[in-house]
Design a protein around this motif. Structure first.
Motif, PDB file in Angstrom:
ATOM      1  N   ASN A 301       1.084  14.674  -5.899  1.00  0.00           N
ATOM      2  CA  ASN A 301       0.584  13.311  -6.131  1.00  0.00           C
ATOM      3  C   ASN A 301       1.559  12.289  -5.568  1.00  0.00           C
ATOM      4  O   ASN A 301       2.309  11.644  -6.295  1.00  0.00           O
ATOM      5  N   TRP A 302       1.539  12.094  -4.265  1.00  0.00           N
ATOM      6  CA  TRP A 302       2.522  11.220  -3.605  1.00  0.00           C
ATOM      7  C   TRP A 302       2.335   9.741  -3.971  1.00  0.00           C
ATOM      8  O   TRP A 302       3.267   8.956  -3.829  1.00  0.00           O
ATOM      9  N   GLY A 303       1.166   9.376  -4.464  1.00  0.00           N
ATOM     10  CA  GLY A 303       0.961   7.990  -4.904  1.00  0.00           C
ATOM     11  C   GLY A 303       1.943   7.614  -6.005  1.00  0.00           C
ATOM     12  O   GLY A 303       2.419   6.485  -6.088  1.00  0.00           O
ATOM     13  N   LEU A 306       5.256   6.763  -4.445  1.00  0.00           N
ATOM     14  CA  LEU A 306       5.275   5.407  -3.898  1.00  0.00           C
ATOM     15  C   LEU A 306       5.342   4.346  -4.999  1.00  0.00           C
ATOM     16  O   LEU A 306       6.051   3.351  -4.863  1.00  0.00           O
ATOM     17  N   SER A 307       4.606   4.565  -6.086  1.00  0.00           N
ATOM     18  CA  SER A 307       4.647   3.553  -7.143  1.00  0.00           C
ATOM     19  C   SER A 307       6.028   3.506  -7.784  1.00  0.00           C
ATOM     20  O   SER A 307       6.472   2.448  -8.235  1.00  0.00           O
ATOM     21  N   PRO A 318       6.803  -1.487   2.485  1.00  0.00           N
ATOM     22  CA  PRO A 318       5.834  -0.522   1.945  1.00  0.00           C
ATOM     23  C   PRO A 318       5.040   0.218   3.023  1.00  0.00           C
ATOM     24  O   PRO A 318       4.752   1.400   2.859  1.00  0.00           O
ATOM     25  N   LEU A 321       6.946   3.482   4.642  1.00  0.00           N
ATOM     26  CA  LEU A 321       7.445   4.586   3.813  1.00  0.00           C
ATOM     27  C   LEU A 321       6.819   5.916   4.210  1.00  0.00           C
ATOM     28  O   LEU A 321       5.618   5.989   4.498  1.00  0.00           O
ATOM     29  N   GLY A 334       3.294   4.598   4.638  1.00  0.00           N
ATOM     30  CA  GLY A 334       2.759   4.030   3.400  1.00  0.00           C
ATOM     31  C   GLY A 334       1.317   4.360   3.123  1.00  0.00           C
ATOM     32  O   GLY A 334       0.724   3.817   2.191  1.00  0.00           O
ATOM     33  N   SER A 335       0.734   5.246   3.905  1.00  0.00           N
ATOM     34  CA  SER A 335      -0.675   5.571   3.731  1.00  0.00           C
ATOM     35  C   SER A 335      -0.872   7.086   3.847  1.00  0.00           C
ATOM     36  O   SER A 335       0.083   7.840   3.966  1.00  0.00           O
ATOM     37  N   VAL A 336      -2.114   7.498   3.824  1.00  0.00           N
ATOM     38  CA  VAL A 336      -2.457   8.920   3.815  1.00  0.00           C
ATOM     39  C   VAL A 336      -1.908   9.630   5.058  1.00  0.00           C
ATOM     40  O   VAL A 336      -2.105   9.168   6.183  1.00  0.00           O
ATOM     41  N   ARG A 340      -3.043  16.921   1.654  1.00  0.00           N
ATOM     42  CA  ARG A 340      -2.272  17.345   0.487  1.00  0.00           C
ATOM     43  C   ARG A 340      -2.570  18.794   0.111  1.00  0.00           C
ATOM     44  O   ARG A 340      -1.767  19.428  -0.575  1.00  0.00           O
TER      45      ARG A 340
END
Lengths: 383, 383
Positions: A301-303, A306-307, A318, A321, A334-336, A340
């Motif tokens: 869960n890479w989100g 980032l959070s 951002p 990243l 910073g995006s997909v 995964r």
């Protein structure tokens, strides 16, 4: 492989009856010289246990003859009586060893806010003195365990001299040390100032970067004692490297035995504008409960990574990243990123790499996953 | 009792097919005027979802005509396409409402790093417009739920005007807002600046002091819309008090429904040298995983409270700290106080009072216990 790996040291570990289950609970490490140099690093928690306050004073002159350690009670938040108990412990050991109490450090670990059973402690100190031996390092390491499932020792030898040590710690692992007691010994011939420099350099990049559960102990203590028995005076870099190696070994053992954990998580932050930025980001990721749960569930869960990064003050944009989990670049700019589903998290060690794309500095922080076993173990600790 | 409690507002909540289980997942709140004033507060996370970036821009002129909200996807870390998707959502709503897209805010919640199913979103927006009604507030509140087990609404009426609202949020509850989406509405006749002042005063002491799991969301948004339909212009203090009351009610509902929690923990810090000190100490205690486990196990482990206080920079002396748990003074002057066996922690709400004995300021922080259910729920969220 322990505090008695270096020449000039004896140790013992006995069952003094502090723990109700009859396990070993009192350790003694003695420096037989010819030198009695020492250095120490203590918790940065402002609420400090009596033995921490005592041992700081003992270390002020850069010399220690012996260390008494007990598990089964932290002697923290115990008021003036707690400090008097620590002093009485040092005095009893000094008396039996023919030393001054001002040269005896004390370390305690266990529940906060409970007075120690001093009759048992003092009788235990007397008995431990009679059991001292050059092969007593393993017994000493066993006697400092609390919720540890294995005892932890390490040693490296470089030519004529050795650095050895033992550690205990399994919970409340966090920055500014990690609910741990660590005693390191060496027969390299160095004074207190030289030991202090090497010890601070080593703990900064090892124990200080272990952050299992974000909690900081009142009792953390790391001591380094030199007997000088090898008569060899190593170069600073060589000695510092040996101390760092032993500390890294012990720190890795702490993470591997953290309470209830099923995974060890290595968070490497690269591309940072400064080492401080890298450490801040690594620690923020290490402390994110949602991420730690996701790792437990083997969910990349890479989100949540980032959070966690987004809560820091580190230099980054951002949308630049990058995050890799076990080598798969799941977040790019910073995006997909890569799918995964390609991430295999079934192993015990999980590697998360964060690229801040803001510089060339880096740092590694170790943490654990968050598990139902951690909750169970820590819901029932006092009862 | 919801966003349609105040006059001048209509709302709808429908199942657009974003969630796979057929539950409601798209809400629309429309301000029918005569005024269209608005204010907003957003997450302080530096990684911000596309809808947060969009809605900030929309709010810049202090006016909003409508808010589209979806659950089932956060539209965070989705790159330029994510922002284009948010804009397309606002444009479709504007087109059907006869408004400008620059007056339509968008809020999204759900998994980070997954693009939204835009065909379903846009069709859903069209359908929601046809379902708008003055009694649609409950449906809207149902449509923003993610892991919430109950929908959350509140309202207060003061004479001729009303403040009402809805909230969603159950995990990633932390400072700088709390993975929540909140829409508040009022028919009091106030401009954007007046709304902004009241909203910031209210969130600072309510949503900002909810810290369930220490994690900070990329999507948190709190909006306050005024239709002016009552034609009454209240005094600032009276209006601010009403907004604070509704926010406190919703915040309490968020804590009461936090993921996997079995206890709500009210941490009151008194005797602080400043309000900032009180908040810092309260937050540190709220984030201590070991304490949260202890509360789950109904163990009045005040040592963990002290070790959390000790990590802060607040003004205090360790030997003057006092801690009460559910009214029992278990720690007095930094040491053992009343018998911990006197503490009854069987109820759902646990009150921890910390007296820093350093001043007269205070603050209350709400958190939850740490449970195996929290671990289970968040180990399996994405899968």
């Amino acid at each position: 492989m322990s505090v008695t790996a270096a020449r000039g040291f004896t140790a013992a570990g006995i069952a003094a009856g502090i723990k109700h289950n009859g396990d070993r609970d009192l350790a003694l490490v003695v420096n037989d010289g010819p030198r009695h140099a020492a250095a120490g690093v203590f918790t940065s928690n402002r609420v400090q246990a009596a033995p921490v306050q005592w041992s700081r004073q003992v270390l002020a002159d850069g010399e220690i003859r012996a260390v008494v350690l007990n598990s089964g009670g932290a002697n923290a938040c115990t008021g003036p009586q707690g400090f008097a108990d620590t002093r009485a412990t040092a005095e009893r050991a000094a008396e039996r060893l023919g030393a001054s109490a001002a040269d005896v450090a004390v370390c305690s670990t266990g529940l906060i806010g409970v007075p120690l059973p001093m009759d048992r402690i003092l009788a235990g100190v007397e008995r431990a003195v009679t059991r001292l031996s050059e092969s007593g390092g393993e017994d000493a390491a066993l006697a400092v365990m609390t919720t540890d499932t294995v005892h932890k020792t390490a040693a490296v030898t470089r030519g004529a001299w050795t650095v050895g040590g033992m550690a205990k710690g399994a919970g409340m692992l966090a920055p500014g040390l990690a609910t741990m007691l660590v005693v390191l010994t060496t027969d390299a011939d160095l004074n207190g100032a030289a030991l202090d420099r090497a010890l601070r350099e080593a703990t900064r990049v090892t124990f200080d970067r272990v952050d299992s559960d974000g909690c900081m102990s009142t009792n953390d203590t790391v001591l380094l004692l030199s007997s000088g028995a090898s008569r060899v005076v190593p170069e600073h870099e060589e000695f510092a490297d040996a101390v760092r190696t032993v500390c890294a070994d012990l720190a890795r053992q702490l993470i591997g035995d953290a309470e209830g954990a099923s995974k060890e998580i290595r968070i490497e932050v690269v591309g940072a504008a400064s080492e401080d930025d890298a450490v801040e980001v690594g620690r923020s990721v290490a402390r994110n409960s949602l991420l730690k749960c996701a790792v437990h569930g083997e969910d990349p869960n890479w989100g949540r990574v980032l959070s966690a990064i987004g809560t820091t003050g580190a230099a980054f944009e951002p949308d630049r990243l990058n995050v890799a989990i076990n080598g798969v670049q799941v977040c790019r700019n910073g995006s997909v990123g890569e799918d995964r589903a390609l991430v295999d998290m079934t192993g015990r060690e999980v590697r998360i790499t964060v690229d801040l794309a803001a510089g060339t500095d880096s740092a590694v922080i170790w943490t654990n996953d968050l598990t139902a076993d951690y909750v169970h173990e820590n819901s029932e600790y006092a009862s």
